[in-house]
Design an enzyme around this catalytic site. Structure first.
Site, mmCIF file in Angstrom:
data_model
loop_
_atom_site.group_PDB
_atom_site.id
_atom_site.type_symbol
_atom_site.label_atom_id
_atom_site.label_comp_id
_atom_site.label_asym_id
_atom_site.label_seq_id
_atom_site.Cartn_x
_atom_site.Cartn_y
_atom_site.Cartn_z
ATOM 1 N N GLY A 27 42.965 -2.936 28.355
ATOM 2 C CA GLY A 27 44.018 -2.528 29.293
ATOM 3 C C GLY A 27 43.608 -2.700 30.748
ATOM 4 O O GLY A 27 43.928 -1.870 31.600
ATOM 5 N N GLY A 31 49.892 -4.449 35.609
ATOM 6 C CA GLY A 31 50.978 -5.391 35.887
ATOM 7 C C GLY A 31 51.146 -6.420 34.785
ATOM 8 O O GLY A 31 52.102 -7.187 34.783
ATOM 9 N N ASN A 32 50.213 -6.430 33.841
ATOM 10 C CA ASN A 32 50.299 -7.316 32.668
ATOM 11 C C ASN A 32 50.651 -6.377 31.507
ATOM 12 O O ASN A 32 49.803 -5.624 31.026
ATOM 13 C CB ASN A 32 48.936 -8.003 32.490
ATOM 14 C CG ASN A 32 48.771 -8.746 31.164
ATOM 15 O OD1 ASN A 32 49.496 -8.501 30.209
ATOM 16 N ND2 ASN A 32 47.794 -9.627 31.115
ATOM 17 N N VAL A 33 51.917 -6.400 31.085
ATOM 18 C CA VAL A 33 52.394 -5.345 30.184
ATOM 19 C C VAL A 33 51.752 -5.418 28.797
ATOM 20 O O VAL A 33 51.520 -4.390 28.164
ATOM 21 C CB VAL A 33 53.947 -5.314 30.081
ATOM 22 C CG1 VAL A 33 54.578 -4.896 31.394
ATOM 23 C CG2 VAL A 33 54.515 -6.642 29.640
ATOM 24 N N HIS A 144 37.525 -7.388 36.625
ATOM 25 C CA HIS A 144 36.937 -8.097 35.485
ATOM 26 C C HIS A 144 37.100 -9.600 35.593
ATOM 27 O O HIS A 144 36.366 -10.358 34.968
ATOM 28 C CB HIS A 144 37.529 -7.595 34.160
ATOM 29 C CG HIS A 144 38.972 -7.907 33.923
ATOM 30 N ND1 HIS A 144 40.006 -7.335 34.627
ATOM 31 C CD2 HIS A 144 39.575 -8.761 33.046
ATOM 32 C CE1 HIS A 144 41.160 -7.800 34.197
ATOM 33 N NE2 HIS A 144 40.930 -8.673 33.241
ATOM 34 N N GLU A 187 44.848 -17.296 42.035
ATOM 35 C CA GLU A 187 44.749 -17.202 40.568
ATOM 36 C C GLU A 187 44.845 -18.584 39.922
ATOM 37 O O GLU A 187 45.142 -18.719 38.736
ATOM 38 C CB GLU A 187 45.844 -16.264 40.039
ATOM 39 C CG GLU A 187 45.786 -14.875 40.655
ATOM 40 C CD GLU A 187 45.002 -13.842 39.836
ATOM 41 O OE1 GLU A 187 45.025 -13.918 38.607
ATOM 42 O OE2 GLU A 187 44.373 -12.953 40.447
ATOM 43 N N ARG A 229 49.598 -11.196 42.779
ATOM 44 C CA ARG A 229 48.195 -11.633 42.807
ATOM 45 C C ARG A 229 47.942 -12.853 43.699
ATOM 46 O O ARG A 229 46.861 -13.020 44.229
ATOM 47 C CB ARG A 229 47.739 -11.970 41.383
ATOM 48 C CG ARG A 229 47.802 -10.807 40.414
ATOM 49 C CD ARG A 229 46.953 -11.134 39.200
ATOM 50 N NE ARG A 229 47.295 -10.368 38.019
ATOM 51 C CZ ARG A 229 46.679 -10.530 36.849
ATOM 52 N NH1 ARG A 229 45.727 -11.436 36.720
ATOM 53 N NH2 ARG A 229 47.014 -9.812 35.795
ATOM 54 N N HIS A 265 52.027 -13.916 36.816
ATOM 55 C CA HIS A 265 51.753 -15.280 37.279
ATOM 56 C C HIS A 265 53.050 -16.074 37.140
ATOM 57 O O HIS A 265 53.862 -15.794 36.253
ATOM 58 C CB HIS A 265 50.697 -15.977 36.408
ATOM 59 C CG HIS A 265 49.297 -15.446 36.561
ATOM 60 N ND1 HIS A 265 48.454 -15.237 35.495
ATOM 61 C CD2 HIS A 265 48.597 -15.106 37.678
ATOM 62 C CE1 HIS A 265 47.290 -14.783 35.934
ATOM 63 N NE2 HIS A 265 47.351 -14.693 37.241
ATOM 64 N N ASN A 378 46.795 -9.702 24.988
ATOM 65 C CA ASN A 378 46.232 -9.438 26.315
ATOM 66 C C ASN A 378 47.042 -10.154 27.400
ATOM 67 O O ASN A 378 46.588 -10.299 28.531
ATOM 68 C CB ASN A 378 44.774 -9.908 26.379
ATOM 69 C CG ASN A 378 43.800 -8.746 26.313
ATOM 70 O OD1 ASN A 378 44.158 -7.612 26.665
ATOM 71 N ND2 ASN A 378 42.589 -9.005 25.876
ATOM 72 N N CYS A 384 48.398 -20.165 29.281
ATOM 73 C CA CYS A 384 47.290 -19.471 29.954
ATOM 74 C C CYS A 384 45.960 -20.002 29.466
ATOM 75 O O CYS A 384 44.969 -19.995 30.189
ATOM 76 C CB CYS A 384 47.286 -17.971 29.638
ATOM 77 S SG CYS A 384 48.721 -17.087 30.188
HETATM 78 O O1 SUG Z 1 44.632 -11.951 34.077
HETATM 79 N N1 SUG Z 1 44.628 -10.635 30.837
HETATM 80 C C1 SUG Z 1 44.756 -11.776 31.706
HETATM 81 C C2 SUG Z 1 45.812 -12.741 31.185
HETATM 82 C C3 SUG Z 1 45.842 -14.015 31.974
HETATM 83 C C4 SUG Z 1 47.001 -14.859 31.633
HETATM 84 N N2 SUG Z 1 46.971 -16.059 32.367
HETATM 85 C C5 SUG Z 1 48.037 -16.743 32.826
HETATM 86 N N3 SUG Z 1 49.226 -16.214 32.885
HETATM 87 N N4 SUG Z 1 47.852 -17.928 33.265
HETATM 88 C C6 SUG Z 1 45.124 -11.352 33.125
HETATM 89 O O2 SUG Z 1 45.899 -10.396 33.261
HETATM 90 C C7 SUG Z 1 43.593 -8.573 30.014
HETATM 91 C C8 SUG Z 1 42.218 -8.121 29.626
HETATM 92 C C9 SUG Z 1 42.203 -6.726 29.051
HETATM 93 O O3 SUG Z 1 43.076 -5.921 29.365
HETATM 94 O O4 SUG Z 1 41.267 -6.414 28.266
HETATM 95 C C10 SUG Z 1 43.596 -9.782 30.931
HETATM 96 O O5 SUG Z 1 42.695 -9.965 31.711
#
Ligand code: SUG
Length: 461
Positions: A27, A31-33, A144, A187, A229, A265, A378, A384
């Site tokens: 997690g 912003g990445n659901v 990370h 990014e 981002r 993104h 993820n 991606c």
């Molecule tokens: O940066 N997820 C990545 C997913 C990247 C997707 N890339 C593109 N859309 N091009 C990010 O949000 C989740 C890792 C975690 O929660 O353990 C993560 O990093």
């Protein structure tokens, strides 16, 4: 690929990230659901890596050039040492697991698998010095991911070695001054699309560079819920570093509502290839002006396939990752969409794909649905997982051949994964010194398999 089959305009190679042995759900990406939703779930690094390899195999079997980029060393002990943890590697892992498990999760993420965020690639046909430039992304928004750039740059330099043809640049400085000044959040290719005037997408013909940013000092609107981002200032610097003439660049702001709906993104809401752009009507802040600028820049060649919000809601777009499909030009000049299997399971999304395929006004001829569920959980779909590298015929000959995968290399990589990767991983396992050892052994062997040289810190100490 048969060398005789390479068109004079070159080819587009897809370099997929190999999923690393510590793939987990922590997690980490606000912003990445999908990342938030799956926090704490058990992961399967082995299944994840095999799903990725199956996708590579499918794309290679279409007659396209498929490459691979290596995972990074995780947990990343040098980051922990820099943060003041000391002692043996095992002592450091035990201490950080107890004091700061979130930090341990951050330095353990296998996020380098999403190579669309590794760099922005600007091929020689479009740059001042005629060489292909890779600008490594700083990924500064998430801790990370911000530790990825040094090894990403080393890996790229080990594959695109020939300095007469390729230049790998380090990441942009990543100051955030809070006041919205010269702020470089980058990014990589996830917010960059190269369009051409036909379905041919190789590096031997000139292209138009479409940069989509989430925010800028003079942004019309800003997202209120989730972070933007990519900054416009960063996109402009990327183009300048590579020496791309601004006349061939289009910069557009991403729709702030889309970011707030989980579109972190641009490649979660739009995908372009050659002369085709597949996008949602809510992809851009100023829809009409953006599409008009792209039409003009491509000399009127652009074919837009737009999906309305009535057809597919923003929520369905984010859940299914329809726009995170790979839009590929096949050797016969038609296009294929490599989509996540979640798209096939959502009737509205499936209907939208069928409609676009049936519409003869665009070159999309077929869809291929792939199971990359481990990565999807993820927030990482097919697009991606790959970095596109448009290559001229002479560029292709200069790429490190060990990083290009065909059936034999894929079989080797599958055996390598099966030998080294765990079937299941939970948060508690990240503190296991055995996992660190296993990962390093695996990566050490991989650098030989891919002929990369010592790209990892543990190989350079
Ligand atoms: O940066 N997820 C990545 C997913 C990247 C997707 N890339 C593109 N859309 N091009 C990010 O949000 C989740 C890792 C975690 O929660 O353990 C993560 O990093």
């Amino acid at each position: 690929m048969d060398a005789r089959a390479i068109p004079s305009s070159g080819v587009e190679a897809n370099f997929d990230g190999l999923v690393g042995p510590t793939h987990s759900y922590a997690g980490l990406s606000y912003g990445n659901v999908a990342s938030a939703r799956n926090q704490g779930a058990a992961s399967s690094p082995r299944r994840a890596a095999l799903q990725g390899l199956a996708k590579m195999e499918t794309v290679a079997a279409l007659g396209l050039v498929q490459g691979v980029l290596p995972p990074h060393e995780r947990p990343h002990i040098p980051t922990l040492r820099a943060a003041g943890f000391s002692g043996s590697d095992a002592e450091i892992l035990a201490k950080v697991a107890k004091d700061d498990p979130v930090l341990l999760a951050r330095v353990s993420s296998a996020s380098a698998m999403w190579t669309a965020n590794a760099a922005t690639v600007l091929p020689g046909a479009d740059t001042r010095d005629g060489r292909t430039h890779f600008v490594t992304a700083n990924l500064r928004e998430m801790f990370h991911r911000a530790i990825e750039p040094p090894v990403t740059a080393r890996a790229l330099a080990a594959i695109f070695r020939d300095r007469a043809r390729f230049e790998v640049h380090g990441a942009l400085p990543s100051r955030s001054d809070g006041a919205g000044g010269q702020d470089f959040g980058d990014e990589g290719a996830a917010n960059h699309t190269r369009l051409t005037s036909s379905a041919a997408n190789g590096g031997g013909r000139a292209g138009v560079h479409f940069f989509v940013y989430g925010t800028a000092t003079d942004a019309r609107r800003k997202p209120t819920r989730f972070p933007a981002r990519q900054t416009r200032a960063a996109s402009e610097r990327v183009a300048a570093i590579a020496g791309v003439d601004p006349v061939h660049c289009v910069f557009a702001q991403q729709n702030a509502d889309a970011i707030d709906a989980g579109v972190f993104h641009n490649d979660v809401i739009a995908v372009g290839n050659g002369c085709m752009l597949l996008c949602h009507e809510l992809a851009f802040e100023d829809r009409a002006a953006t599409l008009e600028a792209l039409r003009r820049a491509t000399g009127g060649a652009l074919v837009v396939a737009e999906i309305t919000r009535d057809e597919v809601s923003l929520e369905d777009a984010v859940k299914s990752y329809l726009f995170n499909s790979q839009l590929l030009t096949l050797p016969d000049g038609s296009m294929a969409l490599v989509a996540p299997c979640e798209c096939e399971e959502n009737p509205r999304v499936k209907a939208a794909i069928d409609r676009v395929i049936a519409d003869r006004a665009n070159p999309l001829a077929r869809a291929i649905f792939m199971d990359v569920r481990e990565s999807m959980r993820n927030g990482g779909g097919p697009a991606c997982l790959r970095l596109r590298v448009p290559l001229a015929p002479a560029d292709l000959a200069a790429v490190n051949p060990s990083a290009i995968v065909g059936p034999a290399k894929l079989a080797q990589l599958r055996a390598w994964v099966t030998r080294h990767y765990r079937e299941e991983l939970s948060a508690a396992d990240l503190a296991d010194p055995g996992l660190l050892r296993e990962s390093r052994d695996a990566l050490d062997e991989l650098t030989r398999l891919l002929d990369l040289g010592p790209i990892y810190d543990f190989q350079r100490e």
